[in-house]
Write an enzyme that holds these catalytic residues in place. Sequence first.
Site, PDB file in Angstrom:
ATOM      1  N   HIS A   1     -15.222 117.056  26.702  1.00 24.91           N
ATOM      2  CA  HIS A   1     -15.097 115.772  27.412  1.00 24.91           C
ATOM      3  C   HIS A   1     -15.386 115.935  28.907  1.00 24.91           C
ATOM      4  CE1 HIS A   1     -13.536 112.128  29.200  1.00 24.91           C
ATOM      5  NE2 HIS A   1     -12.848 112.919  30.003  1.00 24.91           N
TER       6      HIS A   1
ATOM      7  N   CYS B   1     -18.192 110.087  24.759  1.00 22.70           N
ATOM      8  CA  CYS B   1     -18.290 111.403  24.119  1.00 22.70           C
ATOM      9  C   CYS B   1     -17.557 111.402  22.770  1.00 22.70           C
ATOM     10  CB  CYS B   1     -17.756 112.496  25.046  1.00 22.70           C
ATOM     11  SG  CYS B   1     -15.992 112.809  24.959  1.00 22.70           S
TER      12      CYS B   1
ATOM     13  N   ASP C   1     -23.491 124.527  40.835  1.00 23.97           N
ATOM     14  CA  ASP C   1     -22.812 125.073  39.668  1.00 23.97           C
ATOM     15  C   ASP C   1     -21.339 125.070  39.990  1.00 23.97           C
ATOM     16  OD1 ASP C   1     -21.820 128.074  40.285  1.00 23.97           O
ATOM     17  OD2 ASP C   1     -23.744 127.748  41.289  1.00 23.97           O
TER      18      ASP C   1
ATOM     19  N   ASP D   1     -26.886 134.395  38.494  1.00 24.06           N
ATOM     20  CA  ASP D   1     -26.623 134.700  39.897  1.00 24.06           C
ATOM     21  C   ASP D   1     -26.952 136.163  40.122  1.00 24.06           C
ATOM     22  OD1 ASP D   1     -24.625 136.147  38.795  1.00 24.06           O
ATOM     23  OD2 ASP D   1     -22.987 135.029  39.706  1.00 24.06           O
TER      24      ASP D   1
HETATM   25 ZN   LIG Z   1     -14.912 111.692  26.671  1.00 20.64          ZN
END
Ligand SMILES: [Zn+2]
Length: 350
Positions: A329, A300, A260, A61
């Site tokens: 996660h 994940c 973002d 930025d």
């Molecule tokens: Zn997860």
Amino acid sequence: MVPVATQAVVKTLTAEQVRETKSQILICNTYHLHLKPGEEIIKKSGGLHNFMNWQKPLMTDSGGFQVFSLGFGRDFKMGKMLNKEESLSIKSGHQPKSLKIARDGVFFQSPVDGRKLFLGPRESIKIQESLGADIIFNFDECPPPIADYEYTKKSLERTHRWAIASLQAKGYKLQAQSLFGIVQGGKFKDLRLESAKFIGGLPFDGFGIGGELGFDKKEMFLMLNWVTKILPEQKPRHLLGNGHIGDLIKIFKSGVDTIDCIIPTHYARHGIAFTSSGKLDLAKSVFLKDKNPLDKNCHCFVCQNYKRNYISHLFRAKEITPLSLLTFHNLYFFNTYIEGIRDKIKQGEF
Ligand SMILES: [Zn+2]
């Protein structure tokens, strides 16, 4: 989604881990890296990509948002969104206490060592060239959400003048770096439209939409729709610093391409997991008896290997490992969610 790596790191994760969360691009903070360690150190390390071991795309930025957060933001202890009850107002001619906004930039004191510093469009481009991200932003003023019309209009004149100065400073010499122009204009429709026309008409490689995004969500979506209708369709539009998960579909429907957002990482460090059945607060003792993964639909590594009871115990015991497990996660969850939106766009279902 562009995860936030303010100090050239996604807090609690290594670059290898961030790659495994399906993240494709990160945004670092020009202002913070200018103060610490300084752009020369990073330049001498072969640029930001090498310095932080991230060979995928990077954004920096412009540092303009810090003008707001160190100035009026600090004076009034406020963020980008305000409650409607807020009765304060910043009028034309007002200056924040801890910095001085001048014609060509901003004078302020380094919070690190008290040095007197100046940051304007030319300085910001120079720093961002030294850092070497793929996408850089023009230096702008992010007007405080309680600024009145006259203040916001004056601030917008500065931002537009600084946009031209940023383009001139970059001078098309580094085609490898794309320069994005930032649309401001506060909560005022005519100023937003004027800014979208002005910035959209300049030869930027893409656009950022910044600043005050309305007193409520409805106003934010209205504003996004005004702006995205005007910006050139063939160039990317990035929404700066915004992205509650419940808003993402509407944000992308308005014509925004990337955002973002600190939410997945910031919430993780406060013990919150995002899941397909809502947010979980792992600080709560009820999770000590819960042997489920954070989200049974998530693929994940955290959800494959760890249970809510263990993560809750670690968080309550103030260990640092759960902050990293939750950050991993949450990023994976957001990226998977947005992957689904991307697939729908490809299939024409949007
Ligand atoms: Zn997860």
